[in-house]
Design an enzyme around this catalytic site. Structure first.
Site, PDB file in Angstrom:
ATOM      1  N   GLY A   1       0.833  -1.217  -0.012  1.00 47.82           N
ATOM      2  CA  GLY A   1      -0.029   0.009  -0.028  1.00 47.82           C
ATOM      3  C   GLY A   1       1.009   1.185  -0.096  1.00 47.82           C
TER       4      GLY A   1
ATOM      5  N   GLY B   1      -1.046   7.859   0.668  1.00 46.48           N
ATOM      6  CA  GLY B   1      -1.310   8.160   2.045  1.00 46.48           C
ATOM      7  C   GLY B   1      -0.014   7.762   3.008  1.00 46.48           C
ATOM      8  N   LEU B   2      -0.147   7.052   4.261  1.00 49.32           N
ATOM      9  CA  LEU B   2       0.853   6.865   5.239  1.00 49.32           C
ATOM     10  C   LEU B   2       1.818   5.962   4.533  1.00 49.32           C
ATOM     11  CD1 LEU B   2      -1.340   6.169   8.392  1.00 49.32           C
ATOM     12  CD2 LEU B   2      -0.325   8.589   7.379  1.00 49.32           C
TER      13      LEU B   2
ATOM     14  N   ASP C   1      -1.951  -7.705  -5.339  1.00 47.35           N
ATOM     15  CA  ASP C   1      -2.938  -7.704  -4.643  1.00 47.35           C
ATOM     16  C   ASP C   1      -2.532  -8.487  -3.441  1.00 47.35           C
ATOM     17  OD1 ASP C   1      -5.338  -8.421  -3.137  1.00 47.35           O
ATOM     18  OD2 ASP C   1      -6.346  -8.136  -5.000  1.00 47.35           O
TER      19      ASP C   1
ATOM     20  N   ARG D   1      -4.013 -10.203  -1.252  1.00 46.45           N
ATOM     21  CA  ARG D   1      -4.991 -11.344  -1.029  1.00 46.45           C
ATOM     22  C   ARG D   1      -4.171 -12.578  -1.768  1.00 46.45           C
ATOM     23  NH1 ARG D   1     -10.376  -7.961  -2.162  1.00 46.45           N
ATOM     24  NH2 ARG D   1      -9.109  -7.057  -3.799  1.00 46.45           N
TER      25      ARG D   1
ATOM     26  N   TYR E   1      -8.108   0.834  17.670  1.00 49.84           N
ATOM     27  CA  TYR E   1      -9.172  -0.297  17.954  1.00 49.84           C
ATOM     28  C   TYR E   1      -8.735  -1.609  17.799  1.00 49.84           C
ATOM     29  CZ  TYR E   1     -10.515   0.603  12.903  1.00 49.84           C
ATOM     30  OH  TYR E   1     -10.568   0.428  11.788  1.00 49.84           O
TER      31      TYR E   1
HETATM   32  C1  HXC Z   1     -21.071  -2.026   2.385  1.00 51.39           C
HETATM   33  C2  HXC Z   1     -19.608  -2.439   1.161  1.00 51.39           C
HETATM   34  C3  HXC Z   1     -19.103  -0.993   0.881  1.00 51.39           C
HETATM   35  C4  HXC Z   1     -19.784  -0.135   1.889  1.00 51.39           C
HETATM   36  C5  HXC Z   1     -18.014  -2.387  -0.466  1.00 51.39           C
HETATM   37  N1  HXC Z   1     -18.824  -3.263   0.034  1.00 51.39           N
HETATM   38  N2  HXC Z   1     -18.273  -1.170   0.003  1.00 51.39           N
HETATM   39  N3  HXC Z   1     -20.636  -2.797   1.932  1.00 51.39           N
HETATM   40  N4  HXC Z   1     -20.840  -0.609   2.798  1.00 51.39           N
HETATM   41  N5  HXC Z   1     -19.430   1.088   2.011  1.00 51.39           N
HETATM   42  C6  HXC Z   1     -19.142  -4.391  -0.180  1.00 51.39           C
HETATM   43  C7  HXC Z   1     -19.563  -4.830  -1.564  1.00 51.39           C
HETATM   44  O1  HXC Z   1     -20.877  -4.479  -1.965  1.00 51.39           O
HETATM   45  C8  HXC Z   1     -19.071  -6.240  -1.726  1.00 51.39           C
HETATM   46  O2  HXC Z   1     -19.879  -7.166  -1.298  1.00 51.39           O
HETATM   47  C9  HXC Z   1     -17.746  -6.373  -0.639  1.00 51.39           C
HETATM   48  O3  HXC Z   1     -17.747  -5.111   0.155  1.00 51.39           O
HETATM   49  C10 HXC Z   1     -16.191  -6.017  -1.695  1.00 51.39           C
HETATM   50  O4  HXC Z   1     -16.711  -5.016  -2.310  1.00 51.39           O
HETATM   51  P1  HXC Z   1     -15.528  -4.457  -3.704  1.00 51.39           P
HETATM   52  O5  HXC Z   1     -15.838  -3.305  -3.894  1.00 51.39           O
HETATM   53  O6  HXC Z   1     -15.787  -5.843  -4.621  1.00 51.39           O
HETATM   54  O7  HXC Z   1     -14.283  -5.058  -2.871  1.00 51.39           O
HETATM   55  P2  HXC Z   1     -12.865  -4.434  -3.628  1.00 51.39           P
HETATM   56  O8  HXC Z   1     -12.772  -3.728  -4.875  1.00 51.39           O
HETATM   57  O9  HXC Z   1     -11.843  -5.293  -3.209  1.00 51.39           O
HETATM   58  O10 HXC Z   1     -12.488  -3.176  -2.615  1.00 51.39           O
HETATM   59  C11 HXC Z   1     -12.169  -3.266  -1.380  1.00 51.39           C
HETATM   60  C12 HXC Z   1     -12.836  -1.938  -0.492  1.00 51.39           C
HETATM   61  C13 HXC Z   1     -12.408  -0.572  -0.843  1.00 51.39           C
HETATM   62  C14 HXC Z   1     -12.407  -2.116   0.861  1.00 51.39           C
HETATM   63  C15 HXC Z   1     -14.257  -2.234  -0.406  1.00 51.39           C
HETATM   64  O11 HXC Z   1     -12.956   0.288  -0.042  1.00 51.39           O
HETATM   65  C16 HXC Z   1     -10.960  -0.473  -1.150  1.00 51.39           C
HETATM   66  O12 HXC Z   1     -10.357  -0.867  -2.021  1.00 51.39           O
HETATM   67  N6  HXC Z   1     -10.512   0.169  -0.130  1.00 51.39           N
HETATM   68  C17 HXC Z   1      -8.889   0.400  -0.181  1.00 51.39           C
HETATM   69  C18 HXC Z   1      -8.600   1.465   0.584  1.00 51.39           C
HETATM   70  C19 HXC Z   1      -8.977   2.128   1.849  1.00 51.39           C
HETATM   71  O13 HXC Z   1      -9.911   1.244   2.361  1.00 51.39           O
HETATM   72  N7  HXC Z   1      -8.186   2.872   2.810  1.00 51.39           N
HETATM   73  C20 HXC Z   1      -8.543   3.120   3.942  1.00 51.39           C
HETATM   74  C21 HXC Z   1      -7.652   2.441   5.153  1.00 51.39           C
HETATM   75  S1  HXC Z   1      -8.044   3.167   6.632  1.00 51.39           S
HETATM   76  P3  HXC Z   1     -20.981  -7.804  -2.163  1.00 51.39           P
HETATM   77  O14 HXC Z   1     -21.559  -8.816  -1.114  1.00 51.39           O
HETATM   78  O15 HXC Z   1     -21.811  -6.741  -2.775  1.00 51.39           O
HETATM   79  O16 HXC Z   1     -20.326  -8.836  -3.106  1.00 51.39           O
HETATM   80  C22 HXC Z   1      -8.069   2.559   7.914  1.00 51.39           C
HETATM   81  C23 HXC Z   1      -8.201   3.466   9.168  1.00 51.39           C
HETATM   82  C24 HXC Z   1      -8.233   2.906  10.263  1.00 51.39           C
HETATM   83  O17 HXC Z   1      -8.051   1.320   8.012  1.00 51.39           O
HETATM   84  C25 HXC Z   1      -8.563   3.866  11.531  1.00 51.39           C
HETATM   85  C26 HXC Z   1      -8.730   5.352  11.175  1.00 51.39           C
HETATM   86  C27 HXC Z   1      -8.818   6.230  12.414  1.00 51.39           C
HETATM   87  P1  NAP Z   2      -4.955   4.621   1.861  1.00 46.06           P
HETATM   88  O1  NAP Z   2      -4.153   5.841   1.515  1.00 46.06           O
HETATM   89  O2  NAP Z   2      -6.049   4.119   1.563  1.00 46.06           O
HETATM   90  O3  NAP Z   2      -3.792   3.209   1.992  1.00 46.06           O
HETATM   91  C1  NAP Z   2      -4.139   2.188   1.755  1.00 46.06           C
HETATM   92  C2  NAP Z   2      -3.437   1.298   0.949  1.00 46.06           C
HETATM   93  O4  NAP Z   2      -3.619  -0.188   0.691  1.00 46.06           O
HETATM   94  C3  NAP Z   2      -3.587   2.081  -0.646  1.00 46.06           C
HETATM   95  O5  NAP Z   2      -2.475   2.206  -1.039  1.00 46.06           O
HETATM   96  C4  NAP Z   2      -4.002   0.733  -1.365  1.00 46.06           C
HETATM   97  O6  NAP Z   2      -3.702   0.859  -2.660  1.00 46.06           O
HETATM   98  C5  NAP Z   2      -3.686  -0.488  -0.677  1.00 46.06           C
HETATM   99  N1  NAP Z   2      -4.591  -1.470  -0.758  1.00 46.06           N
HETATM  100  C6  NAP Z   2      -5.764  -1.723  -0.552  1.00 46.06           C
HETATM  101  N2  NAP Z   2      -6.362  -3.211  -0.870  1.00 46.06           N
HETATM  102  C7  NAP Z   2      -5.216  -3.466  -1.130  1.00 46.06           C
HETATM  103  C8  NAP Z   2      -4.886  -5.032  -1.611  1.00 46.06           C
HETATM  104  N3  NAP Z   2      -5.803  -6.091  -1.853  1.00 46.06           N
HETATM  105  N4  NAP Z   2      -3.470  -5.367  -2.229  1.00 46.06           N
HETATM  106  C9  NAP Z   2      -2.587  -4.466  -1.995  1.00 46.06           C
HETATM  107  N5  NAP Z   2      -2.839  -3.170  -1.739  1.00 46.06           N
HETATM  108  C10 NAP Z   2      -4.121  -2.749  -1.314  1.00 46.06           C
HETATM  109  O7  NAP Z   2      -4.880   4.756   3.435  1.00 46.06           O
HETATM  110  P2  NAP Z   2      -4.011   5.272   4.878  1.00 46.06           P
HETATM  111  O8  NAP Z   2      -4.627   6.058   5.706  1.00 46.06           O
HETATM  112  O9  NAP Z   2      -2.771   5.614   4.142  1.00 46.06           O
HETATM  113  O10 NAP Z   2      -3.709   3.821   5.624  1.00 46.06           O
HETATM  114  C11 NAP Z   2      -2.490   3.149   5.716  1.00 46.06           C
HETATM  115  C12 NAP Z   2      -2.631   2.344   6.823  1.00 46.06           C
HETATM  116  O11 NAP Z   2      -2.715   2.937   8.113  1.00 46.06           O
HETATM  117  C13 NAP Z   2      -3.658   1.178   6.813  1.00 46.06           C
HETATM  118  O12 NAP Z   2      -3.242   0.096   7.195  1.00 46.06           O
HETATM  119  C14 NAP Z   2      -4.640   1.921   7.898  1.00 46.06           C
HETATM  120  O13 NAP Z   2      -5.474   0.946   8.317  1.00 46.06           O
HETATM  121  C15 NAP Z   2      -3.866   2.534   8.867  1.00 46.06           C
HETATM  122  N6  NAP Z   2      -4.146   3.500   9.617  1.00 46.06           N
HETATM  123  C16 NAP Z   2      -4.584   4.663   8.971  1.00 46.06           C
HETATM  124  C17 NAP Z   2      -5.126   5.553  10.023  1.00 46.06           C
HETATM  125  C18 NAP Z   2      -5.492   7.069   9.246  1.00 46.06           C
HETATM  126  O14 NAP Z   2      -6.051   7.773  10.190  1.00 46.06           O
HETATM  127  N7  NAP Z   2      -5.102   7.427   8.206  1.00 46.06           N
HETATM  128  C19 NAP Z   2      -5.474   5.433  11.365  1.00 46.06           C
HETATM  129  C20 NAP Z   2      -5.147   4.060  11.847  1.00 46.06           C
HETATM  130  C21 NAP Z   2      -4.714   3.306  10.956  1.00 46.06           C
HETATM  131  P3  NAP Z   2      -4.445   0.141  -4.005  1.00 46.06           P
HETATM  132  O15 NAP Z   2      -5.946   0.448  -3.838  1.00 46.06           O
HETATM  133  O16 NAP Z   2      -3.771   0.459  -5.343  1.00 46.06           O
HETATM  134  O17 NAP Z   2      -4.293  -1.249  -3.808  1.00 46.06           O
END
Ligand code: HXC
Ligand code: NAP
Length: 291
Positions: free
Chosen positions: A21, A25-26, A72, A74, A154
């Site tokens: 990732g 971001g981070l 990916d 996964r 959390y």
């Molecule tokens: C309910 C949802 C949903 C939503 C997706 N789904 N978004 N359900 N509410 N908002 C469901 C879909 O309908 C599907 O289920 C399943 O989840 C998978 O969705 P896809 O879109 O096919 O998955 P994918 O393309 O793999 O995308 C993964 C993702 C997406 C997690 C849903 O948001 C993503 O790519 N995120 C990566 C970046 C990210 O999340 N960064 C934040 C990290 S921050 P069905 O049943 O319909 O098939 C973090 C911070 C922690 O962790 C603390 C901060 C203070």
């Molecule tokens: P972010 O920019 O969304 O980073 C998430 C990264 O994960 C993206 O670069 C995304 O790239 C990659 N990713 C998602 N699904 C993936 C997959 N299946 N395979 C490979 N890469 C994948 O968010 P961020 O805030 O910088 O988060 C970074 C880390 O900090 C995370 O572990 C998050 O839980 C943690 N964190 C963040 C916060 C905060 O306040 N920001 C707080 C607590 C913890 P692609 O979409 O290109 O795959």
């Protein structure tokens, strides 16, 4: 000032570090700082275009060597490919930062089974896949190494509305502590960082969409009354991945301005009492002595 680099310039010289990732971001902030400290860097995620753009920016800014590999987390075969490409380019690998994550807010009962699994697969299984592939390599090569897992606060408290993420991050924390012991004998250290709020686009778009960012202002939840600076996290990450933290193993370091403790302490809500009320309250509590 808190947004200044911390370690000396050559702190990571000769090290090769993989950040999952790492294109946004981070992950991007940590990778950029690792390069400034002399490391070779590999960044991976699903979106190759984003990675390549970031790699070019990073190389221009730091003069360091960056390899972008699509992966990916996964998919174990794709993780093995990252390892192979890293060795091919840099000859060895010294550090792994499990930073890739997926998350979104939702009442748990609205989630499909697949939605729940998607987060577990990215966060927990993704971190497991990378750790397993790299760990096997390091053990076979008899090479010391450092693993850094990015969790959240959390992971230990749990949290409503992000239950899949809380379950997955809790699992990553358990892996951190377990392998710190099991792989310590191979010279492989495992540590974690639990960040509080750091406003990245990836997190904020999914956790605070629309006007939630104003309504649910994270700054107010933090005793220090501010969110984190990316460089603050990068400083801590660089220290933990480097040999300077060589005797730290199995630790999770929270970097959240005191946020989770503010939520935990039973009487912390008294923060809402204005200063001028404390004279009256003191009289009342003293008067209670005789009752
Ligand atoms: C309910 C949802 C949903 C939503 C997706 N789904 N978004 N359900 N509410 N908002 C469901 C879909 O309908 C599907 O289920 C399943 O989840 C998978 O969705 P896809 O879109 O096919 O998955 P994918 O393309 O793999 O995308 C993964 C993702 C997406 C997690 C849903 O948001 C993503 O790519 N995120 C990566 C970046 C990210 O999340 N960064 C934040 C990290 S921050 P069905 O049943 O319909 O098939 C973090 C911070 C922690 O962790 C603390 C901060 C203070
Ligand atoms: P972010 O920019 O969304 O980073 C998430 C990264 O994960 C993206 O670069 C995304 O790239 C990659 N990713 C998602 N699904 C993936 C997959 N299946 N395979 C490979 N890469 C994948 O968010 P961020 O805030 O910088 O988060 C970074 C880390 O900090 C995370 O572990 C998050 O839980 C943690 N964190 C963040 C916060 C905060 O306040 N920001 C707080 C607590 C913890 P692609 O979409 O290109 O795959």
């Amino acid at each position: 000032m808190y947004n200044q680099p911390m370690l000396r310039d050559d702190a990571l010289k000769g090290k090769t570090i993989v950040v999952t990732g790492g294109g946004t971001g981070l992950g991007k902030a940590m990778g950029t700082y690792f390069l400034k400290l002399g490391a070779n860097l590999v960044i991976t995620s699903r979106k190759l275009e984003v990675l390549q753009k970031t790699a070019t920016e990073m190389a221009t800014e730091t003069g360091g060597q960056v390899l972008a590999v699509q992966c990916d987390v996964r998919d174990y075969a794709q993780v093995e490919n990252v390892l192979a490409k890293t060795i091919e380019k840099f000859g060895k690998v010294d550090g792994l930062v499990n930073n890739a994550a997926g998350n979104f807010i939702s009442p748990t009962e609205r989630l499909s089974a697949n939605a729940f699994s998607s987060i577990i697969d990215i966060v927990l299984k993704g971190s497991v896949n990378c750790t397993l592939a790299f760990g096997k390599h390091w053990i076979a090569a008899k090479q010391p190494a450092s693993i850094l897992n990015i969790v959240t606060t959390y992971a230990f408290t749990g949290s409503a509305y992000v239950v899949p993420s809380a379950c997955a991050k809790g699992g990553v924390l358990a892996m951190t502590r377990s392998l710190a012991v099991e792989w310590g004998k191979y010279g492989i250290r495992s540590n974690a960082i639990a960040p509080g709020p750091f406003p990245t686009k990836g997190a904020w778009d999914r956790l605070l969409p629309g006007n939630l960012a104003e309504k649910f202002d994270f700054k107010k939840r933090v005793p220090l009354k501010r969110v984190g600076e990316n460089q603050e996290l990068a400083n801590l990450a660089a220290f933990l991945i480097s040999d300077f933290s060589g005797y730290i193993n199995g630790e999770v370091i929270t970097i959240d301005g005191g946020e989770w403790l503010q939520g935990a302490g039973q009487m912390n809500g008294l923060e809402a009492i204005p200063n001028e009320m404390w004279d009256m309250l003191e009289q009342m509590t003293r008067a209670a002595k005789g009752s």
